[in-house]
Design a protein around this motif. Structure first.
Motif, PDB file in Angstrom:
ATOM      1  N   ASN A   2       0.832  -1.189   0.000  1.00  0.00           N
ATOM      2  CA  ASN A   2       0.000   0.000   0.000  1.00  0.00           C
ATOM      3  C   ASN A   2       0.867   1.240   0.000  1.00  0.00           C
ATOM      4  N   SER A   4       0.047   4.456   0.186  1.00  0.00           N
ATOM      5  CA  SER A   4      -0.262   5.422   1.215  1.00  0.00           C
ATOM      6  C   SER A   4       0.340   4.995   2.540  1.00  0.00           C
ATOM      7  N   SER A   5       0.306   3.690   2.811  1.00  0.00           N
ATOM      8  CA  SER A   5       0.940   3.200   4.023  1.00  0.00           C
ATOM      9  C   SER A   5       2.432   3.429   3.965  1.00  0.00           C
ATOM     10  N   PRO A  95       5.456  -0.154   3.720  1.00  0.00           N
ATOM     11  CA  PRO A  95       4.505   0.376   4.691  1.00  0.00           C
ATOM     12  C   PRO A  95       4.974   0.114   6.098  1.00  0.00           C
ATOM     13  N   GLU A 105      -4.817   6.502   6.364  1.00  0.00           N
ATOM     14  CA  GLU A 105      -3.896   6.728   5.263  1.00  0.00           C
ATOM     15  C   GLU A 105      -3.764   8.225   5.002  1.00  0.00           C
ATOM     16  N   ARG A 116      -4.505  13.041   7.280  1.00  0.00           N
ATOM     17  CA  ARG A 116      -5.190  11.751   7.308  1.00  0.00           C
ATOM     18  C   ARG A 116      -6.559  11.876   6.642  1.00  0.00           C
TER      19      ARG A 116
END
Length: 780
Positions: A2, A4-5, A95, A105, A116
């Motif tokens: 991921n 965004s992670s 991540p 995220e 966030r």
């Protein structure tokens, strides 16, 4: 993985690092709890660290104590061993915590700073690098197929290279495409051609659906698509790739990048070629039928298109195109006019030969942080493209042309074109009079009663439509052309931290689109309408084009913005900014008969207050004032609220005024069939949405959104009979019909969206698209 992670992990590490080194008190903050014998930073610690910098600009982050930018980027600063040895966090490109809640995220597009998702009132989505690979995506349009509310035609091997792309029911003149927050709209026409952006240097794509005028200005009625480029970290890395596929597809990639927190760099070259020689099959439900040659030698010739010096019989159409038509036996010569009866369905199939698409991209990105308070970013991109414009896709058209006429029979007088009965009287058009979109029929659009036999002697046009095998169905020949474009964009960003709670974020940006367009000349059409021997004898008719509709165009955009960010309290951030943008165009118009240079400038001032009343209640309110050199002033307020009674239930709502400024092409350009409209007003309207986010488990989420957008003074292309068709001094001379962009009534888009999201161990992206129901009060 991921993305965004990964970003969240990188942020956590950037803040954690000072906790393990000597850091001035001004930058000290709460330290995340690190589990012993584990590679995972705790969720509570990550949230606390993000809370510490919430509401601040992207550069308001704690920094390493050592800032020796003269050291090589590969040098690693020694880290003194801490008293209890903590587990090291995951690398920057991994991540930090795969169990992080989906709403935790981090994204940047909705607020122009790291925030966030649970602190954002807008509806946001993210497509990450691993999603690109899972889809086999090559372009931004391919990657965005999983985003609810986005509809796009495939850009390679698909229907048309032009790509019809929509976000929340609005086309790309009403939603913005950004690259690292900077608009990619072309100065000439306000479009962005999202299908042409390759993914090779992108880290992720963030999408904000719904009106974003408050933060991004004109053109963001349907939302914003932000293409975020990667910023490599670590040792220098060289990547070389080659791909080959069906339908003449090939792709090359070379990329080199690396760096550290002080200096990073990324250089990329990518090349993509797609001949798009795919098979296609298209069926029109009913066809138009035309009257054939008259059997009455005394019938009156009604059409001025028949020149006695070209057509030897002169007085009528007898003897042309085969045997006489028994339905055309009266006193009025109906040859070439439409019959009231509909013809049978027709299927066209073949191999696409006019969808060639090739492009080369050169990109560079340099990020330099000479000290803890300054961050400088330089981006440059050059994209060269060559493609066939308007390839297969519009393989049929409706021959009916309505319009006002002072003559009782506007069809015979040439003011409109609707079916006629056997006596030559107009009858209603049923809407099913379709013709196959071949070179011949499209060229004759507007001159329908010049239809005649094909050069091989077959009676094709008067009895219906050309045989599918007679010539290729190349789409819309009126607009078919080959285009070469060169797009250049350069930007410089300066992020300066005045204090730990106040920053100035500024950028200057230059975008240029240069294109040349041409049509093949001569262009062959399969008819004898210009007096070639009706029996064919191996001859093909030809048209020598004098030039394309817009042979040359040079559009340039200059934009500058400065925004001051105050973190008034840990839960409140106030942003005040000034934006200036100028679009300037120098191009040929009227098929190259004249040049013109025009410029439009807009200045905007915006004030936005983002407030976190508590962990449960978030809100934002703001106002944008825009002054345009073309249409005057516009005020655009906006407000949004998010309420989270529990950690897994979150309610959100947004309301704002939006507007869309007219572009230079619609205002001033006379080109082909289009005439200018300097009095065009901006589209203005109201948009709102309400929704709920449910996250019963860290890796599972369900999102429901209802939205409604209404626009006044919608831009609409109106087609009407050209009043200057016989005026040799008019730039639209000999064009039987013309089109003009006008403000007509309004347009409403409303729908409900549902999406199931999650992160699975296999890193596959799972989602379900909702449907958009759109009701247009006026035609597009």
């Amino acid at each position: 993985m991921n993305t965004s992670s990964r970003l969240g992990g990188a942020l956590a590490w950037a803040v954690l690092l000072p906790a393990f080194t000597a850091v001035p008190a001004a930058y000290a903050g709460p330290v995340a709890t690190v589990a012993a014998n584990s590679q995972t930073v705790s969720l509570e610690g990550a949230k606390a660290l993000l809370d510490q910098s919430r509401g601040r600009a992207a550069d308001l982050q704690a920094r390493p104590a050592l800032w020796d930018w003269t050291a090589p980027v590969t040098a690693q600063a020694p880290t003194p061993p801490p008293a209890p040895t903590p587990a090291e966090p995951a690398p920057a490109d991994q991540p930090a915590d795969e169990t992080t809640d989906i709403l935790d995220e981090v994204s940047v597009t909705a607020t122009r700073r790291l925030t966030r998702q649970r602190d954002i009132t807008a509806t946001t989505y993210s497509v990450k690098r691993e999603d690109f690979a899972a889809q086999g995506a090559q372009t931004a349009t391919d990657a965005l197929q999983i985003i609810p509310g986005f509809i796009g035609q495939p850009s390679l091997g698909g229907v048309r290279n032009a790509g019809g792309n929509f976000l929340r029911g609005f086309n790309d003149q009403r939603f913005l495409v950004l690259r690292d927050g900077l608009a990619q709209t072309f100065p000439q026409n306000g479009r962005s051609a999202v299908a042409q952006f390759l993914l090779d240097d992108l880290e992720r794509i963030e999408v904000v659906t719904g009106g974003a005028t408050l933060r991004y200005g004109s053109g963001s009625v349907g939302g914003v698509i932000n293409l975020i480029t990667e910023t490599p970290k670590g040792l220098p890395k060289l990547t070389l790739e080659y791909q080959a596929g069906s339908y003449g597809f090939s792709r090359y990639l070379g990329k080199y990048g690396g760096g550290d927190d002080t200096f990073s760099y990324n250089f990329a070259f990518s090349s993509l070629v797609a001949f798009n020689n795919y098979p296609f099959k298209y069926t029109i439900p009913s066809s138009a039928q035309y009257y054939g040659p008259t059997v009455n030698q005394n019938s009156q010739v009604t059409t001025p298109n028949i020149d006695p010096s070209i057509y030897p019989n002169g007085t009528n159409s007898f003897g042309y195109g085969g045997p006489g038509d028994p339905d055309n036996s009266g006193a009025v010569d109906l040859f070439g006019f439409m019959k009231p009866e509909l013809g049978p369905p027709i299927t066209i199939q073949g191999i696409a030969d006019s969808s060639y698409n090739a492009q080369d991209n050169y990109t560079a990105k340099l990020v330099f942080k000479p000290d803890p308070t300054n961050r400088l970013t330089l981006r440059a991109n050059q994209a060269n493209r060559n493609f066939d414009d308007q390839g297969p896709g519009a393989n049929s058209f409706n021959n009916c042309i309505t319009g006002f006429s002072a003559d009782p029979n506007g069809t015979i007088s040439g003011d409109r074109f609707v079916p006629l009965d056997r006596n030559g009287n107009e009858v209603a058009c049923t809407g099913g009079q379709f013709a196959v979109g071949t070179a011949t029929t499209q060229f004759q659009f507007g001159f329908p009663n010049a239809f005649n036999a094909s050069t091989d002697g077959r009676v094709t046009f008067p009895t219906g439509v050309p045989y599918p095998a007679a010539e290729a169905a190349v789409g819309n020949i009126l607009f078919f052309q080959k285009r070469n474009t060169a797009n250049t964009d350069i930007s410089f960003n300066w992020d300066y931290e005045l204090t730990p709670t106040t920053s100035v974020n500024s950028y200057v940006y230059y975008l240029r689109q240069l294109f040349t367009t041409f049509r093949p000349s001569p262009y062959f059409i399969n008819t004898n309408i210009f007096g070639i021997d009706p029996t064919g004898a191996g001859n093909l008719n030809r048209i020598d084009f004098q030039g394309a509709t817009q042979p040359y165009s040079d559009g340039q955009k200059f934009e500058a913005q400065t925004a001051l960010n105050w973190q008034l309290s840990p839960g409140q951030n106030l942003q005040f900014g000034v934006n200036f943008v100028e679009d300037r165009v120098n191009q040929q118009q009227s098929r190259g008969s004249s040049f013109f240079t025009r410029a439009i400038a807009r200045t905007s001032i915006f004030l936005i207050d983002d407030i976190s009343f508590s962990e449960q209640l978030k809100a934002n309110i703001g106002l944008r004032w825009t002054s345009s050199s073309q249409f005057g002033e516009v005020l655009s307020p906006g407000v949004g609220v998010r309420y989270s009674p529990t950690n897994w239930i979150s309610l959100r709502s947004n309301w704002s005024q939006v507007f869309n400024a007219p572009n230079i092409a619609d205002l001033y350009v006379i080109s082909g069939l289009f005439i200018d409209n300097p009095d065009l007003r901006p589209e203005t309207g109201i948009t709102y949405d309400v929704g709920i986010d449910l996250t019963p488990a860290p890796n599972l989420g369900f999102r429901f959104t209802y939205f409604s957008t209404y626009l006044n003074d919608t831009f609409t292309a109106i087609t009407f009979v050209n009043p200057d068709a016989d005026n040799p001094d008019s730039p639209t001379f000999q064009s039987p019909i013309v089109q003009q962009i006008q403000n007509i009534a309004g347009q409403r888009a409303r729908a409900s969206r549902r999406r199931l999201t999650g992160r699975l161990p296999t890193n596959c992206a799972c989602g379900r698209h909702g449907r958009t129901r759109m009701r247009a009060i006026s035609a597009w």
